[in-house]
Design a protein around this motif. Structure first.
Motif: not given
Length: 357
Positions: A142-160
């Protein structure tokens, strides 16, 4: 809720970004003109070998089942160590250390005494595992879809961190009643020997508050623990494949991948134990005493008091966390669930950074 999340997850950038690039013909060597695109056939074959689609209801259900097994079985297996750890926290004068704690417990209660509290442990942590791992997958999608592909990669630790914290919030509500019963059985001699004895007695004395008064300290203990558990594990796996394992994960056998999972899980577990131990001490004392609050217990224990039993907990949590990830990943392998590889920078981001043509 699950149907909408499942729909969002299909577009989730954690759905193997590298495989998606291969599937689109944007990564790896292109076939010469006139020859079939072999990478497309490989990607199609990879999809066909899975038992379900990433982000489907079946996928989340089996992830939850993996959580039940990973948490329920492992926590029950270390009940003797957990019992001694809890007794060291609530009565440090009597149980002076881990070996002394085992000795005193065996002398007073015999071998059977080391299994006290196994039933609430198994039930409580099975429910917690269902929510912890199942909802983690849901919130991560859910959160990675909100962030988008590029931000998901850049902010992956925050996502976890965000996904694991959200999942643990609900997992602790499921765990709290059984955790309260477990601590009463293990730390109050003569109170109750079984779950069937403890639950009616607790309800008669304090009502529903007896089962949920420890939920706030549980959040204090478990949310930082779980955030560390998932974020540290994810990044450790990524680092192991990048710097230690001599070949990509796609070229590793399933047993080799599970060894990496176990090692990363143990490293994460050591950090988890340290981060969450003070709150664990408060929970143990709070569930033993009537009428006390978390702040009162914390003030009374002091700085040194909240670190009692840390060595025992590092051994317990390190082993637990490693086994939990091993079991969870084994369930994914057994049921042929999609297991995305470590995150890779999206092609669009590479282009922006000048790393690709």
């Amino acid at each position: 809720m699950f149907s909408s999340v499942a729909h969002l997850a299909r577009a989730n950038p954690f759905n193997a970004p590298h495989l998606q690039l291969v599937h689109d013909g944007l990564s790896g060597p292109r076939s010469p003109p006139g020859q079939p695109q072999r990478s497309r056939h490989l990607a199609a074959a990879a999809v066909e070998e899975y038992s379900c689609e990433f982000g489907s209801m079946k996928y989340y259900a089996l992830c939850g089942f993996g959580g039940v097994l990973s948490c329920g079985l492992t926590h029950t297996a270390v009940v003797p160590l957990d019992l001694v750890k809890c007794r060291m926290q609530v009565d440090p004068q009597k149980y002076k250390g881990i070996f002394n704690g085992f000795s005193v417990t065996l002398k007073e209660d015999g071998v059977r005494g080391l299994a006290k509290g196994w039933a609430p442990t198994f039930i409580g942590y099975s429910m917690q595992g269902l929510c912890k791992f199942g909802f983690y997958e849901v919130f991560k999608a859910l959160y990675s879809n909100m962030l988008g592909e590029e931000n998901t990669y850049l902010w992956r630790t925050s996502l976890y961190l965000a996904a694991s914290a959200s999942a643990e919030f609900f997992a602790d509500i499921a765990l709290a009643p059984m955790e309260a019963a477990k601590v009463r059985i293990q730390t109050q001699p003569g109170y109750a020997n079984t779950l069937r004895e403890a639950v009616p007695k607790m309800y008669k004395e304090e009502g529903l508050n007896a089962f949920y008064k420890g939920v706030a300290p549980l959040w204090m203990r478990q949310i930082p623990y779980t955030m560390m558990k998932f974020a540290c594990f994810e990044r450790t796996v990524e680092a192991l494949y990048k710097f230690v394992v001599p070949k990509p994960r796609s070229e590793c056998s399933k047993p080799e991948q599970l060894v990496v999972t176990f090692v990363a899980g143990y490293i994460a577990g050591v950090f988890c134990a340290i981060v969450s131990h003070p709150a664990d001490s408060v929970v143990s004392v709070l569930n033993k005493e009537k009428g006390s609050t978390a702040s009162q217990v914390l003030q009374r224990l002091g700085f040194r008091g909240v670190w009692k039993g840390l060595f025992a907990r590092i051994i317990m949590i390190g082993t637990l966390t490693a086994l939990q990830w091993f079991i969870y990943d084994s369930v994914k392998v057994y049921f042929r669930l999609p297991r995305p590889p470590p995150p890779e920078m999206p092609a669009s981001l590479k282009k922006k950074l000048g790393l690709a043509e």
